[in-house]
Design an enzyme around this catalytic site. Structure first.
Site, mmCIF file in Angstrom:
data_model
loop_
_atom_site.group_PDB
_atom_site.id
_atom_site.type_symbol
_atom_site.label_atom_id
_atom_site.label_comp_id
_atom_site.label_asym_id
_atom_site.label_seq_id
_atom_site.Cartn_x
_atom_site.Cartn_y
_atom_site.Cartn_z
ATOM 1 C CG ASN A 89 -1.533 1.317 1.536
ATOM 2 O OD1 ASN A 89 -2.500 1.724 0.912
ATOM 3 N ND2 ASN A 89 -0.977 2.027 2.522
ATOM 4 C CB SER A 142 -4.744 4.958 -8.103
ATOM 5 O OG SER A 142 -5.356 6.213 -8.310
ATOM 6 C CE1 TYR A 155 -0.755 7.219 -6.406
ATOM 7 C CE2 TYR A 155 -2.568 7.967 -7.792
ATOM 8 C CZ TYR A 155 -2.109 7.290 -6.677
ATOM 9 O OH TYR A 155 -3.006 6.681 -5.833
ATOM 10 C CB ALA A 157 3.678 6.043 -15.113
ATOM 11 C CE LYS A 159 -1.016 3.678 -6.390
ATOM 12 N NZ LYS A 159 -0.778 2.671 -5.330
#
Length: 303
Positions: A89, A142, A155, A157, A159
């Site tokens: 996470n 996400s 971010y 890329a 996820k």
């Protein structure tokens, strides 16, 4: 859902969704290795889990480096004797529009989200394979990785790549009975509070305990961190053993199964396709199948 006897690592568990996942696992009976880059936060959440009657230890460290991943896996074995699950996470944000994003902005997010997920999953799977009793991997994606989002090149890329790895790992780990899935949460956290349409409602919930409005919970699938905790708990359970290689969304009142990338439209032409043939066919054959992109805008209903 009873996870008694399960040993689970949760990265980035010092706050936000990670903390909520760790405490939900504790309530379900699992023993938890709590990771966070901030040692005090990791210790605090481990204490909260212990107060719920769970076995819990803190193992602080910055996710990304192989050394951190190895330390987490070894702590699970040393403290509890085995490892059954991992929730990958941990994450950070460095939002910038493309032409203003620095190398450091890009590298930091990729290192924590993408490399951190890879190193932690690799270390966990190695131990699970040695045990020979299967296991469960849950990685956190996400909507930005599924759809794209302005200001989040790094971010989005990371996820998107994480969900790509899930599909590969599901194939590679199937013979060892290790299920690998991605959770796509949408919840009120410090990351989503910066979104203007969410900000006043998140603040009202945080500061005054006001419930999130129904149009957010149902219409936007946007809820509290607690609303998103049931799915990882389920995926780490024996009941979900046959589910693998999936991206599953949760938020507010919505639970969803995301589709995998696939050919939306295809056509064949004897001899192949040159540029003129593509230009001729595009308007009628491919144009109607153009895919949308970006997270759909959410607007508050008229008063």
């Amino acid at each position: 859902m009873d996870l008694t006897g399960k040993i689970v690592i949760v990265t980035g568990a010092g706050r936000g969704l990670g903390r909520t996942y760790a405490l939900a696992l504790a309530k379900a009976g699992a023993a938890v290795v709590v990771n966070d880059v901030d040692a005090e936060s990791a210790e605090r959440v481990a204490d909260e889990a212990a107060a719920l009657g769970a076995r819990a230890v803190a193992e602080p460290g910055a996710v990304g480096a192989t050394a951190t991943a190895e330390a987490l896996a070894e702590r699970a074995l040393q403290a509890f004797g085995r490892l059954d699950g991992l929730i990958a996470n941990a994450g950070v944000l460095r939002d910038r529009i493309l032409w203003k994003m620095s190398d450091d902005d890009f590298d930091t997010v990729i290192d924590v989200h993408l490399r951190g997920t890879f190193t932690c999953v690799r270390a966990a799977v190695q131990r699970m394979r040695s045990q020979g009793e299967g296991g469960r991997i849950v990685v956190i994606g996400s909507p930005a990785g599924q759809r794209g989002n302005v200001g989040q090149t790094n971010y989005s890329a990371a996820k998107a790549a994480i969900v790509g790895m899930v599909r590969t790992w599901a194939m590679e780990c199937s013979r060892d009975r290790i299920a690998v899935n991605a959770v796509i949460p949408v919840a009120a956290t410090s990351m989503t509070k910066s979104i203007p349409v969410f900000e006043p409602h998140v603040r009202a919930w945080e500061e005054r305990g006001e419930p999130l409005p129904e149009w957010l919970r149902a219409g936007a699938g946007f809820g509290t961190p607690e609303d998103a905790a049931g799915l990882p708990v389920f995926l780490l359970s024996d009941a979900a053993g046959a589910i693998t290689g999936q991206a599953i969304g949760i938020g507010g009142d919505r639970l969803s199964l995301w589709s995998h990338p696939r050919e939306a439209v295809s056509a064949h032409r004897e001899g192949g396709w040159d540029a003129d043939a593509i230009a001729s066919a595009w308007p009628s054959v491919f144009g109607p199948g153009i895919e949308s992109y970006g997270i759909p805008a959410v607007e508050a209903p008229e008063a």
